[in-house]
Design a protein around this motif. Sequence first.
Motif, PDB file in Angstrom:
ATOM      1  N   GLY A   1     -47.056  66.829  39.301  1.00  0.00           N
ATOM      2  CA  GLY A   1     -46.346  65.604  39.675  1.00  0.00           C
ATOM      3  C   GLY A   1     -45.356  65.142  38.626  1.00  0.00           C
ATOM      4  O   GLY A   1     -45.145  65.810  37.604  1.00  0.00           O
ATOM      5  N   ARG A   2     -44.804  63.984  38.885  1.00  0.00           N
ATOM      6  CA  ARG A   2     -43.645  63.511  38.122  1.00  0.00           C
ATOM      7  C   ARG A   2     -43.923  63.187  36.665  1.00  0.00           C
ATOM      8  O   ARG A   2     -42.992  63.038  35.875  1.00  0.00           O
ATOM      9  N   TYR A   3     -45.202  63.064  36.253  1.00  0.00           N
ATOM     10  CA  TYR A   3     -45.476  62.811  34.836  1.00  0.00           C
ATOM     11  C   TYR A   3     -45.161  64.055  33.998  1.00  0.00           C
ATOM     12  O   TYR A   3     -45.044  63.959  32.782  1.00  0.00           O
ATOM     13  N   LEU A   4     -45.028  65.217  34.655  1.00  0.00           N
ATOM     14  CA  LEU A   4     -44.734  66.461  33.923  1.00  0.00           C
ATOM     15  C   LEU A   4     -43.234  66.769  33.939  1.00  0.00           C
ATOM     16  O   LEU A   4     -42.639  66.882  35.023  1.00  0.00           O
ATOM     17  N   PRO A   5     -42.626  66.954  32.758  1.00  0.00           N
ATOM     18  CA  PRO A   5     -41.187  67.284  32.728  1.00  0.00           C
ATOM     19  C   PRO A   5     -40.870  68.571  33.491  1.00  0.00           C
ATOM     20  O   PRO A   5     -39.821  68.659  34.149  1.00  0.00           O
ATOM     21  N   GLU A   6     -41.795  69.545  33.443  1.00  0.00           N
ATOM     22  CA  GLU A   6     -41.515  70.817  34.134  1.00  0.00           C
ATOM     23  C   GLU A   6     -41.537  70.633  35.656  1.00  0.00           C
ATOM     24  O   GLU A   6     -40.808  71.315  36.386  1.00  0.00           O
TER      25      GLU A   6
ATOM     26  N   GLU B   1     -44.814  77.488  42.135  1.00  0.00           N
ATOM     27  CA  GLU B   1     -44.474  77.264  40.719  1.00  0.00           C
ATOM     28  C   GLU B   1     -45.006  75.912  40.223  1.00  0.00           C
ATOM     29  O   GLU B   1     -45.649  75.843  39.173  1.00  0.00           O
ATOM     30  N   VAL B   2     -44.781  74.837  40.993  1.00  0.00           N
ATOM     31  CA  VAL B   2     -45.265  73.526  40.507  1.00  0.00           C
ATOM     32  C   VAL B   2     -46.791  73.426  40.586  1.00  0.00           C
ATOM     33  O   VAL B   2     -47.404  72.734  39.766  1.00  0.00           O
ATOM     34  N   THR B   3     -47.400  74.122  41.532  1.00  0.00           N
ATOM     35  CA  THR B   3     -48.875  74.127  41.585  1.00  0.00           C
ATOM     36  C   THR B   3     -49.446  74.747  40.313  1.00  0.00           C
ATOM     37  O   THR B   3     -50.471  74.297  39.788  1.00  0.00           O
ATOM     38  N   LEU B   4     -48.766  75.792  39.820  1.00  0.00           N
ATOM     39  CA  LEU B   4     -49.263  76.525  38.644  1.00  0.00           C
ATOM     40  C   LEU B   4     -48.987  75.794  37.322  1.00  0.00           C
ATOM     41  O   LEU B   4     -49.691  76.022  36.328  1.00  0.00           O
ATOM     42  N   GLN B   5     -47.997  74.912  37.320  1.00  0.00           N
ATOM     43  CA  GLN B   5     -47.609  74.269  36.047  1.00  0.00           C
ATOM     44  C   GLN B   5     -48.773  73.584  35.328  1.00  0.00           C
ATOM     45  O   GLN B   5     -49.004  73.845  34.136  1.00  0.00           O
TER      46      GLN B   5
END
Length: 343
Positions: free
Chosen positions: A27-32, A55-59
């Motif tokens: 989610g949005r708290y992560l810069p990636e 990709e975002v699930t894996l971050q």
Amino acid sequence: MTDKTILRALRGEALPRPPVWMMRQAGRYLPEYRATRARAGDFLSLCYNPDLAAEVTLQPIHRYGFDAAILFADILLLPQALGADLWFETGEGPRLSTTTTPAALRALKGRDDIHDTLAPIYETVKILRRELPGETTLIGFAGAPWTVATYMIAGRGTPDQGPAHALKAADRATFAGLIDLLTEATIEYLSKQVEAGAEVVKLFDSWAGSLKGQDFEDFAVAPTARIITALKARHPGLPVIAFPREAGAGYIGFARKTGADCVAIDNSVSAEWAATHVQVDGCVQGNLDPRHMVTGGPALVEATRAVIRAFRGGPHIFNLGHGITPDADPENVALMVETIRNG
Ligand SMILES: Cc1c2[nH]c(c1CCC(=O)O)Cc1[nH]c(c(CCC(=O)O)c1C)Cc1[nH]c(c(CCC(=O)O)c1C)Cc1[nH]c(c(C)c1CCC(=O)O)C2
């Protein structure tokens, strides 16, 4: 038998330290996350792009080594697949075309006609099963019928789910027809996620707390029980997590009444209360106040330890009481995970 910690907890094992994941961990708290979302264009384009959704699930898995990954999608994709219009107003939230009349209900698609729209979601699940580390459990999900219906009836999020309660009172047949359609479509949707590789499914009933008395039984307990019974008939042994958020006393017996393997607990009840009244029936998930991810410090460490202590006697999956918020500090998440793993 598998050794994945989340699956062991869901089977009823009390582990020396609880496995952990977080609602809204991608989610949005992560810069990636913000970078990938910008590449996708907008939130819905991200949900429907299997490579970027994977990709975002894996971050957060790569950053924190969580024990579970949750498919990146949204509970409102199902209404869209049923034919409702859906868009997100920046800074405000979801908007949908409304379903409040018999004609609007009839105009929706049937439960078997959702898969063309949702095919990219199943593709995301397949990619994730290939790319996740061997020890990480993949969780699929859907909204519970009542919560999804509140958005379809109001056309947006509401503080008190007033429009859905009003339709329930004014036109019971249309309201109940919508709940039925969502129940049946959710069975088909989750079944496809399982066929694609989801190992656990979770039902989000975020607004269950606004259903009182018999309404709670009819529109939170009964549809959840129907979905779980149908899924377990098709996929024997499939573990299911139910989240009747802010159900209060309604949490008591919820697992027994619905067949859920685990009940997720929000932070409006204490972990001690949930250990006594809910964990007696099996696995619980929760319930650290998500504000600690914003505020951090020694209070975060103490509160994390207190949740672990309260649930130590039985099966427990550590999580927040609700989703992590965009203003959270990623360092605080690291501190929570370290506290869980190192004491
Ligand atoms: C009610 C509800 C929705 N969606 C969901 C619920 C139930 C859980 C809860 O109570 O929070 C569930 C959901 N939404 C999302 C997931 C993905 C998995 C995860 O990381 O938990 C899950 C499981 C992504 C998302 N869904 C949404 C975002 C933010 C979108 C963005 O990047 O702008 C994410 C990461 C958008 C969304 N989606 C929804 C709303 C009301 C909003 C807007 C509010 C907000 O912006 O946080 C509907």
